[in-house]
Each structure stands twice: as structure tokens, then as C-alpha cells.
Design an enzyme around this catalytic site. Sequence first.
Site, PDB file in Angstrom:
ATOM      1  N   TYR A  44       0.835  -1.210   0.000  1.00 57.13           N
ATOM      2  CA  TYR A  44       0.000   0.000   0.000  1.00 57.13           C
ATOM      3  C   TYR A  44       0.861   1.248   0.000  1.00 57.13           C
ATOM      4  O   TYR A  44       0.641   2.169  -0.788  1.00 57.13           O
ATOM      5  CB  TYR A  44      -0.927  -0.002   1.221  1.00 57.13           C
ATOM      6  CG  TYR A  44      -1.646   1.307   1.395  1.00 57.13           C
ATOM      7  CD1 TYR A  44      -2.634   1.697   0.500  1.00 57.13           C
ATOM      8  CD2 TYR A  44      -1.323   2.162   2.445  1.00 57.13           C
ATOM      9  CE1 TYR A  44      -3.297   2.901   0.642  1.00 57.13           C
ATOM     10  CE2 TYR A  44      -1.973   3.373   2.595  1.00 57.13           C
ATOM     11  CZ  TYR A  44      -2.958   3.738   1.700  1.00 57.13           C
ATOM     12  OH  TYR A  44      -3.599   4.928   1.845  1.00 57.13           O
ATOM     13  N   HIS A 159       1.140  13.083   2.204  1.00 57.82           N
ATOM     14  CA  HIS A 159       1.483  12.483   3.492  1.00 57.82           C
ATOM     15  C   HIS A 159       2.530  11.386   3.320  1.00 57.82           C
ATOM     16  O   HIS A 159       2.623  10.744   2.267  1.00 57.82           O
ATOM     17  CB  HIS A 159       0.238  11.926   4.189  1.00 57.82           C
ATOM     18  CG  HIS A 159      -0.558  10.974   3.354  1.00 57.82           C
ATOM     19  ND1 HIS A 159      -1.395  11.384   2.335  1.00 57.82           N
ATOM     20  CD2 HIS A 159      -0.645   9.620   3.386  1.00 57.82           C
ATOM     21  CE1 HIS A 159      -1.975  10.332   1.779  1.00 57.82           C
ATOM     22  NE2 HIS A 159      -1.526   9.252   2.394  1.00 57.82           N
ATOM     23  N   HIS A 161       4.117   7.755   4.635  1.00 60.96           N
ATOM     24  CA  HIS A 161       3.929   6.514   5.384  1.00 60.96           C
ATOM     25  C   HIS A 161       5.327   5.994   5.716  1.00 60.96           C
ATOM     26  O   HIS A 161       6.159   5.810   4.824  1.00 60.96           O
ATOM     27  CB  HIS A 161       3.172   5.472   4.552  1.00 60.96           C
ATOM     28  CG  HIS A 161       1.708   5.736   4.442  1.00 60.96           C
ATOM     29  ND1 HIS A 161       0.788   5.228   5.333  1.00 60.96           N
ATOM     30  CD2 HIS A 161       1.009   6.477   3.548  1.00 60.96           C
ATOM     31  CE1 HIS A 161      -0.429   5.635   4.979  1.00 60.96           C
ATOM     32  NE2 HIS A 161      -0.321   6.396   3.896  1.00 60.96           N
TER      33      HIS A 161
END
Length: 563
Positions: A44, A159, A161
Site C-alpha cells: 500500500y 502524506h 507513510h
Amino acid sequence: MVYTKHIIVHKLKHLRQAKDYVENAEKTLVNESNEDHLTNLFPYISNPDKTMSKQLVSGHGITNVYDAANEFIATKKLKALSKGTDFNFDPQTGKVRFNVESLEKNNAVLGHHLIQSFSPDDNLTPEQIHEIGRQTILEFTGGEYEFVIATHVDREHIHNHIIFNSTNLYTGKQFDWKVIPKEKTKSGKAYDVTKNNFEKVSDKIASRYGAKIIEKSPGNSHLKYTKWQTQSIYKSQIKQRLDYLLEMSSDIEDFKRKATALNLSFDFSGKWTTYRLLDEPQMKNTRGRNLDKNRPEKYNLESIIERLETNELSLTVDEVVERYEEKVDVVKQDFDYQVTVEKGQIDHMTSKGFYLNVDFGIADRGQIFIGGYKVDQLENRDCVLYLKKNETFRLLSEKEASFTKYLTGHDLAKQLGLYNGTVPLKKEPVISTINQLVDAINFLAEHGVTEGTQFNNMESQLMSALGEAEEKLYVIDNKIMELTKIAKLLIEKESDHSQAVINELENLGVGPSIKYQDIHQELQSEKMSRKILKNKFEQTVDEINTFNEIRVTTLEENKGKIL
């Protein structure tokens, strides 16, 4: 604006499927609302549809970021090998085999997933945001843990991760993520110490790139308020306002009007009067008896009425509010130390202040955030810093964010002085007391009050403060004499290393690590402090004498007119 989130990785399946999902792009799209979304964690975060075709995916301590799960597991296997645990004999092959499933025993933590989100208002490029994340996690972990970072650009807010292994590359130890359980906190809520450390590092790095750092609202950060806006601080503010109102009110009705104007709620209905600040996030009322242990009844209704009977001053509500705001500003801007900071010591500035580079230990460095209201910037870009002796500053270590150290204003002033070779200007607290009392007496005189109980009380307090200043001068003189003696012995020690000198220094409590430069700076600071205090003492005494002469002359003139 930077927001962060932390998720713990407990299961092997959350790591093991990374390689297959990266190779099969169709499987990389996941439903985040699914409780098991971490099953697809690595694919992901490295999904090409989200990361500019994988250009914004990088790692640390691993060979292939798209096979990070297996590399994480291999590191854990190396740890098990060194300990000789979790290996089983395979009779079919005749070899010892590592039991991978043992990693999940006791709900063990296998890794940590951190999300770092930025606002479009920050105007940062994806590359900058990726670099912010990389620097943040490197500093946060000290570079001792494998990690993968991917920057997602598929939403309005970009963003990062970040997934890092819980096993240390060098020592094999588990990363210690500290959370204080709710049973042990005053707020009744669990406090995530390590996440707070991560956020501090994140804010520091992000602010270097111009990201706006906002403070959380009271509703989302109750624990923050319990740290810096504790109940004891509320008590101090309430007491400050009450003492001011006792000086500036003519009767109880006047007191009530002015208390309301100063955002101070009161309730006289019970046995003990209660108070609450209306302009602060104070949830519970404070009993008046808790404001003065020596005189618990001081702030009760009867005592207030009795105290107000001695006042001669009459001011409007607006005048009282204006003067109180001025008084608060004076207190806020007051300081115990004044230190010059060279521009090279400043890491970077933000709209709210600056991060100051501070060395500690032999080879460690970190940053301390200083609020802008404590700083005056000079024309040459150096800064003058104003510090309170007992205020604390949190040091953010560049090597390891979990290392937490706090410096007091006193320690910071001393360290900065040693670094840049300057002597911190030390101001004795009694000077502030004298200034406040002189200001109050002048204020009364300006409004025609030069006699009576109220004026006499102020005058008595000022004389007491002057007595304290005189005693402090005596203490400083003795300190200067002692430091001078030690400085002479240290100079002598450097020249001939006499055992007699060493013994004498030991008798004075001076250890072998103390050098002349250490004592020299303290000696200079004490001398400057003495000079400032002595000047203030003599100036105030002169002003009192002049005032008394004028008052006596005025009284004699008035007597002559009466006769």
C-alpha cells in the site's frame, strides 16, 4: 501543518505479503476502512498510483525497499541466532530450522507504522515532504532501525507513510515505545511519551522547510494542558488577580465588577469562596483556602470586605483592566538572565520563535525551541535571549529522539555563556519585587494617595524588599570573595601543581575537573549581578529619600495654610 498517527504492527502477515503485492500492481489498492488494512501495508505505501511511480519511496538499512518485509524478518532471525532461541530440529532435512511464527509470541511488536500528513497551505513539494519524513525518522530512531518511507500524493494533503523495524540493526534490542497507562496519569488518559517525542522531532524538521506548526485545541490535547497549564498555575493566576483586586477595589460591589472585568468568576455562597478563570481552559473551581496556606480565610467574603475598608484609591473598571494588562506584560517580559546568542548558534527560525543548537556531552548535539517573546534580534543577526531561572526547555537530541533532557533557564544561560565566551547577565529576583512596589507606590501617588493604610502597606513592603536586597548584597560579596580565592588557587595549580594547593581546593569543595574558566565566568556573572543590584538599591533609596523630603515639605506647607 503537520499531523501524525502511530499504528503498531503485531502480525507477520502484515509484513510477509509485501513482495507479492508490489509485483502485482492490481493488488496494491486497499480499503483503508477495513480493520485488516495492515495486511497490505508495504504494498500500500509503495503503490505506484500514490507515489509518483515509486520515485518517492526510499529506505534505510535495507537492500530492496520492495522486499522490506523479508529483510525486517531476516534481522529478527539474526537476533534469534545470536541468542540461540526459537530454533527447531527438522528430522526430514536433519537441519535446525528457525521458527518464524515465534516472532508473534505474546503479541510481540514487529514494527511501527507512522503517518505524517501535511496541509496544502504549507506549499511544500512532494520531494520536500519526503525529505522531511526521511530526516525525521532518521533522527527519531538514531539511524539504528531499518525503515521504508513512501510519500503519497494521491490526495489533497500529501502524506508520508513510514514503517520501521522494531529490532535494532546493531544491538538486536527492541525499540522501546513508552506509553504511560491512564491509571498513572493525572488526566485519567493514557499518555504516549514516544509519539510525543516523534511529533517534537517532526515539528522541528518540518519547520526548517517552512511548514506551519499549529498547537492542538484543548479538546484534542487535554494532556498537553495538564503539562503546561496545571492546576498550580491556575492557582497562581487566580491569586495574582485577587491580590491586585484587593489593592484596586473600594468595596465589595466594586470588587465584583472588577473581578468580572478581569475574567475571574467567584462564588461566595459556600463555606469557602471558589474562583475560576474564565479566559483559561480551567474546568474545576479553585477554593480560596487553597490559595494561601498560612491564611486560608484571606480570600473569603468576610476577609475581603475587611481588607477593602483600608483602601483610599478609587479607579474605574477600565482603568483597573488597563493597568492589570500592563502589569501582566511586565511580569511576562521579566527575566533572570540575559544572554547574547550568536547567529551561528541558531538552527532555524519560525514565526513563533527559533530552534537553538545546544551541545551536550562530548559529541552530542540537539535543539531547544525558544519562544519569540523571549528574544530580541540585533542588527548583526545575533540575538539577545531573556530567560527565567527555573523555567525548563526540552532538548531534542539529533542522535536519538527517545533521549529526553530538560535544561533550566539557569543551566541554559550558563552553557550558552561557555559556548560563546560571554558572561550571562544575572538579575536578582528582588529587583523585580522592588520595581513592582515602586511602580505601585508611584501609581498611588499619581492618584492622590500618599497616606493611609493602603499607602503605608506598600511602603512597608518596599522597605522589606530593600532589606532583602541589602542581605543579598552581603551574600553576593561573600560569594565573590570565595570565588576569587578559588580562581587564584586554580591559576596557581595550573602553574606548579602543588599538592598543598590541590588539598586546599578539595577542602573548598572544588573537584579536579573544575577549570579556571568555569570559575571565571561565574565570578564575572556575580560581579555584574552585584553591580546591577547595588545600583538599583542605591537608586531606590535616593528616590525614597527625595519622596519623603517632598512629602514633609508638603505637610509643613499645608500646616502653615491651616494656621
